[in-house]
Motif scaffolding. Structure first.
Motif, short mmCIF file in Angstrom:
data_model
loop_
_atom_site.label_atom_id
_atom_site.label_comp_id
_atom_site.label_asym_id
_atom_site.label_seq_id
_atom_site.Cartn_x
_atom_site.Cartn_y
_atom_site.Cartn_z
N ALA A 57 0.90 -1.18 0.09
CA ALA A 57 0.03 0.11 -0.01
C ALA A 57 0.86 1.22 0.00
O ALA A 57 2.05 1.36 0.46
N ARG A 58 0.17 2.30 -0.48
CA ARG A 58 1.07 3.62 -0.60
C ARG A 58 1.18 4.21 0.96
O ARG A 58 2.22 4.81 1.27
N PHE A 59 0.32 3.70 1.75
CA PHE A 59 0.49 4.09 3.06
C PHE A 59 0.82 3.02 4.14
O PHE A 59 0.89 2.87 5.40
N GLU A 60 1.89 1.91 3.52
CA GLU A 60 2.26 1.04 4.23
C GLU A 60 3.27 1.32 5.44
O GLU A 60 3.20 0.69 6.46
N LEU A 61 3.83 2.41 5.41
CA LEU A 61 4.54 2.94 6.63
C LEU A 61 4.05 3.52 7.42
O LEU A 61 4.68 3.89 8.62
N ASP A 62 2.78 4.10 7.42
CA ASP A 62 2.01 4.74 8.21
C ASP A 62 1.13 3.49 8.91
O ASP A 62 -0.07 3.31 8.49
N ASP A 63 1.83 2.84 9.83
CA ASP A 63 1.40 1.51 10.18
C ASP A 63 0.53 1.48 11.52
O ASP A 63 0.95 1.64 12.87
N ARG A 64 -0.72 1.80 11.36
CA ARG A 64 -1.81 2.02 12.25
C ARG A 64 -1.78 0.78 13.12
O ARG A 64 -1.90 -0.41 12.70
N PHE A 65 -2.48 1.05 14.28
CA PHE A 65 -2.72 -0.01 15.25
C PHE A 65 -4.09 -0.40 15.03
O PHE A 65 -4.87 0.09 15.76
N THR A 66 -4.29 -1.34 14.26
CA THR A 66 -5.77 -1.89 13.94
C THR A 66 -6.03 -3.03 14.58
O THR A 66 -7.10 -3.71 14.48
N GLY A 67 -5.10 -3.65 15.24
CA GLY A 67 -5.21 -5.14 15.87
C GLY A 67 -5.62 -5.01 17.29
O GLY A 67 -6.13 -4.25 17.88
N TYR A 68 -4.83 -5.77 18.05
CA TYR A 68 -5.14 -5.89 19.60
C TYR A 68 -4.65 -4.57 20.35
O TYR A 68 -3.70 -4.00 19.82
N THR A 69 -5.62 -4.14 21.44
CA THR A 69 -5.02 -3.07 22.15
C THR A 69 -4.37 -3.63 23.39
O THR A 69 -4.73 -4.94 23.89
N ALA A 70 -3.69 -2.90 24.21
CA ALA A 70 -3.17 -3.46 25.65
C ALA A 70 -4.49 -3.97 26.36
O ALA A 70 -4.29 -4.82 27.30
N ARG A 74 3.30 4.30 22.87
CA ARG A 74 2.32 4.35 23.74
C ARG A 74 1.80 2.90 24.04
O ARG A 74 1.50 2.51 25.05
N ALA A 75 2.08 1.88 23.07
CA ALA A 75 1.80 0.62 23.25
C ALA A 75 2.97 0.03 24.28
O ALA A 75 2.31 -0.72 25.29
N VAL A 76 3.96 0.31 24.37
CA VAL A 76 4.95 -0.07 25.26
C VAL A 76 4.81 0.23 26.54
O VAL A 76 4.80 -0.60 27.67
N ASP A 77 4.30 1.64 26.67
CA ASP A 77 3.72 1.89 28.04
C ASP A 77 2.67 1.29 28.58
O ASP A 77 2.49 1.00 29.65
N ALA A 78 1.56 1.16 27.64
CA ALA A 78 0.24 0.46 28.00
C ALA A 78 0.51 -1.01 28.61
O ALA A 78 -0.17 -1.45 29.40
N LEU A 79 1.29 -1.46 27.77
CA LEU A 79 1.57 -3.13 28.08
C LEU A 79 2.45 -2.98 29.34
O LEU A 79 2.20 -3.95 30.37
N ALA A 80 3.37 -2.14 29.46
CA ALA A 80 4.50 -2.41 30.84
C ALA A 80 3.61 -2.03 31.96
O ALA A 80 3.74 -2.52 33.12
N ALA A 81 2.69 -1.15 31.68
CA ALA A 81 1.50 -0.92 33.01
C ALA A 81 0.80 -1.93 33.51
O ALA A 81 0.42 -1.96 34.52
N ARG A 82 0.67 -2.89 32.57
CA ARG A 82 -0.04 -4.25 33.01
C ARG A 82 0.93 -5.27 33.28
O ARG A 82 0.19 -6.46 33.39
N GLY A 83 2.03 -5.07 33.10
CA GLY A 83 3.17 -6.16 33.33
C GLY A 83 3.30 -7.19 32.32
O GLY A 83 3.63 -8.23 32.62
N LEU A 84 3.06 -6.53 31.13
CA LEU A 84 3.13 -7.43 30.00
C LEU A 84 4.16 -7.35 29.05
O LEU A 84 4.58 -6.10 28.96
#
Length: 289
Positions: free
Chosen positions: A111-124, A157-167
């Protein structure tokens, strides 16, 4: 195989209850090494294996291969998107296994937007609520593409959210470029580019206590691994060439101190001879032997 469509249509509540009752395990076995099977490729539109452009598009075949892999001794867990993991859960294939949720799958292959890699899967939040063991992000860094900065911010943000939950927050970093004139995205797999990507990825987020890396096997890997103290799993790579050459490469890489195992997808699920169990057993022997 179970009629997964019938269960989904009539009893979708069984998925959430099955996550709640699933048997879990400690992150690390006694030897401190992990073998994780990856199956998050379809959600990015990356379905090809060797000459078959839609190999991973046959869902029941993929699930059977995954179930075979997860049933073998020495396989610690799986990495995937919610659709695949929910199916495996209903099949009973995730009992006592580690499960990592793939978080950003918006950068579709080609995709033209391949490197604008949105978080469309799991959330923390969902990773924690379902009792998964961590989340994985693909973090491609292209200095000529403005979409990179959004990916970096979302990953932090994902790193912070996962770390806050000990994951576990598992980051898969690459320096990437767009080839001209095709515009195709290509990851740079030389040692210096890999070291640079490690430095950038390691600094994402407000803390690193739960950050792991998922790294390619590249030349001068010993020097590359000197660039981090973070626990690192190595990518199995695409199933190209002689599998024995790949196994030899993995065996050498697994001797390095920062390396804590392998994350392998197509190379184990679609071996040239079709024998998934045999390929998985070789990898398990290398990791845990």
């Amino acid at each position: 195989m179970l009629d997964l469509t019938e269960i989904r249509a009539r009893h979708p509540e069984r998925i959430r209850s099955a996550w709640a009752s699933r048997t879990r395990r400690d992150l690390l076995p006694p030897d401190g090494q992990l073998l994780v099977v990856a199956a998050d490729h379809p959600a990015r539109g990356a379905l090809g294996v060797r000459g078959d452009a839609l190999a991973m598009g046959r869902r029941r075949d993929l699930l059977e291969r995954l179930a075979t892999a997860l049933s073998r001794p020495g396989v610690d867990g799986v990495l995937g998107t919610a659709d695949v993991l929910d199916d495996l859960l209903l099949m009973g294939a995730l009992e006592g296994k580690l499960v990592f949720g793939s978080m950003n799958r918006g950068g579709l292959q080609g995709a033209r937007f391949e490197l604008d890699d949105r978080f469309t899967g799991y959330t923390a939040d969902e990773i924690a609520a379902r009792g998964l063991d961590g989340g994985k992000t693909l973090t491609r860094i292209c200095l000529d593409d403005p979409g990179t900065v959004a990916t970096l911010e979302s990953t932090a943000r994902a790193v912070d959210a996962l770390a806050a939950r000990g994951l576990v927050a598992m980051i898969e970093p690459f320096l990437s470029v767009r080839d001209a004139p095709s515009g195709k995205v290509r990851n740079l797999l030389d040692p210096d580019s890999t070291i640079t990507s490690i430095g950038i990825a390691s600094g994402l987020g407000a803390g690193s206590a739960h950050t792991w890396l998922k790294l390619p096997v590249v030349a001068e890997l010993e020097r590359v691994m000197e660039s981090t103290t973070l626990p690192s799993l190595l990518l199995g790579g695409d199933p190209q060439g002689d599998p024995q050459d790949t196994y030899t490469q993995w065996a050498e890489a697994l001797k390095l101190a920062a390396v804590r195992g392998l994350v392998v997808g197509r190379a184990l699920l679609y071996p040239p001879d079709g024998d998934v169990a045999a390929a998985v057993d070789v990898a398990a022997g290398l990791v845990h032997g």
